[in-house]
Structure formats: structure tokens, C-alpha cells
Design an enzyme around this catalytic site. Structure first.
Site, short mmCIF file in Angstrom:
data_model
loop_
_atom_site.label_atom_id
_atom_site.label_comp_id
_atom_site.label_asym_id
_atom_site.label_seq_id
_atom_site.Cartn_x
_atom_site.Cartn_y
_atom_site.Cartn_z
N SER A 104 0.84 -1.10 0.00
CA SER A 104 0.16 -0.02 -0.03
C SER A 104 0.81 1.31 0.04
CB SER A 104 -0.98 -0.09 1.08
OG SER A 104 -1.96 1.10 1.19
N ASP A 154 -10.33 -4.38 -4.63
CA ASP A 154 -9.62 -2.99 -3.97
C ASP A 154 -10.38 -1.73 -4.42
OD1 ASP A 154 -8.09 -1.50 -2.62
OD2 ASP A 154 -6.38 -2.52 -3.02
N HIS A 185 -8.27 -4.44 -0.34
CA HIS A 185 -7.08 -3.62 0.03
C HIS A 185 -6.17 -4.71 0.97
CE1 HIS A 185 -4.52 -0.41 -0.91
NE2 HIS A 185 -4.15 0.00 0.57
C1 MLT Z 1 -1.37 5.98 -0.15
O1 MLT Z 1 -2.06 6.88 0.60
O2 MLT Z 1 -0.33 5.59 -0.24
C2 MLT Z 1 -2.69 5.09 -0.40
O3 MLT Z 1 -3.87 5.73 -0.38
C3 MLT Z 1 -2.64 3.62 0.16
C4 MLT Z 1 -2.85 4.13 1.83
O4 MLT Z 1 -1.84 4.26 2.31
O5 MLT Z 1 -3.81 3.85 2.11
#
Ligand code: MLT
Length: 205
Positions: A104, A154, A185
């Protein structure tokens, strides 16, 4: 050394070092079990993101969910790359066997380092990644091998986002594998199995 809180665990029986980059709200201990599950013998280098969003560590600032502060993305990618360079020296890491694993937000900073030509690694496992920059330089990525794992349901790192990122990497010459998991996710055991298999199939170490 530009100090990130981090953990370094020496290898047990591998030349490999896995660079572990956590998701929003994680820390340097979060992905240690994942690292061991993907390669039990590898060394682990795991820095904690230095940005706090309501107390939740991240690697760069965002303005809203999915809307990144791109100036900050670039500045933080440079800082993290400097940390990694210093860690390679300090821990005598074999750079040719360094593999990034990001989840992520961690996958997003890894992608930013790759696209900006700052990555000291040539292989990366990017779990639920997104396009980190709206304009990326045409960095040559001919010697990169990248594994992208996305979740069919996701809503954050959508199937299309991951495809767009894969395309950016491919246009720059990288070898890219994309796998789709029956998940959102969150990570699943299928991600771990696929990442293990992909890593074992790549050439080095
Ligand atoms: C981010 O902010 O890098 C993406 O939205 C993934 C997350 O951290 O939720």
C-alpha cells in the site's frame, strides 16, 4: 545516517536482503512476519515512515485518500533512498540481492523511488500499489523485475490503477508481472504464496 527508525535482521542463509515498506499506520515491525514468510533465510531491513497522519506513520503526505502531495512524495523518496544507501554500507548489504517489498503506502514510495531513478534495488514486490506521481520521468528500467499484486475488489488501489502503474513500468523497459487476488485492499495468503513463487523464479540469489 539520515535516521529512520528501523529494524535490521541479518540473514540466516541467503544473500538476499528484503527491504520492507509498511502501509499507512504500520511501523518497522509490521512486515517482519511477511518478510520471513516470503524468504525465511533473508536479511530484513525495515524502516518506519517519517510522516504522521493523525498519528499514523506513512512514507509521504497525502491531501486526501488517493490524492498525494507529489512534492512531498519526491522529497521523501529522496530521503528514503539516502537512508537505504547508508544502510547498504552500514550493514554490508549485497545490493545485487536487495529486493523491495512494499504494501500500500509502502508500495507507493517504492514505486516513486523506481520511477524517479532512485531505487538501489532492481527487484520489487508491490502489494496493492498505486500510481504515485502524475508525471514521471522516462527513467530507463530495463534491468528491473517487478511483481504487482492487486485485489479484484480493492477500492483504494483499483484494478485500473495497478494496470496504469504496470504500464508506466513496462513503457520504461521493466519486466512486470501482475497478479489479481480475490480480495480487497487487505493482503491474503494468496499474496504471500504468489510473492514467494515469483521471487524464487527470479534469477539472482
Ligand atoms: C497511500 O496513501 O499511499 C494510498 O492511499 C494507500 C494507503 O496508504 O492507504
Amino acid at each position: 545516517m539520515n535516521e529512520f527508525h528501523h529494524v535490521f535482521i541479518p540473514a540466516r542463509e541467503s544473500r538476499r536482503t528484503l527491504l520492507l515498506l509498511h502501509g499507512t499506520g504500520g511501523n518497522e515491525r509490521d512486515l517482519l512476519p511477511l518478510g520471513h514468510a516470503i524468504d525465511e533465510g533473508a536479511a530484513l531491513l525495515s524502516p518506519r515512515g517519517q510522516v504522521l497522519e493523525n498519528g499514523a506513520p506513512r512514507y509521504f503526505r497525502r491531501l486526501a485518500e488517493g490524492i498525494f502531495d507529489e512534492k512531498d512524495v519526491i522529497a521523501r523518496a529522496h530521503e528514503l533512498a539516502e537512508f537505504i544507501t547508508a544502510a547498504i554500507k552500514r550493514y554490508l548489504i549485497d545490493e545485487t540481492a536487495l529486493v523491495a517489498i512494499g504494501y500500500s503506502n509502502g508500495a507507493n514510495i517504492a514505486s516513486a523511488m523506481i520511477l524517479l531513478g532512485l531505487a538501489r534495488f532492481r527487484r520489487a514486490i508491490l502489494l496493492r500499489p498505486m500510481v504515485p506521481l502524475s508525471n514521471s520521468p522516462m527513467t530507463l528500467l530495463r534491468d528491473f523485475q517487478l511483481f504487482l499484486s492487486r485485489g479484484r475488489f480493492d477500492s483504494i488501489a483499483s484494478v485500473e490503477q495497478v494496470e496504469a502503474l504496470a504500464e508506466l513500468f513496462r513503457e520504461r523497459g521493466a519486466e512486470v508481472d501482475v497478479q489479481t487476488q480475490e480480495s480487497g485492499h487487505e493482503l491474503t495468503t494468496a499474496d504471500v504464496a504468489a510473492a514467494r513463487e515469483w521471487l524464487a523464479s527470479t534469477a539472482i540469489a
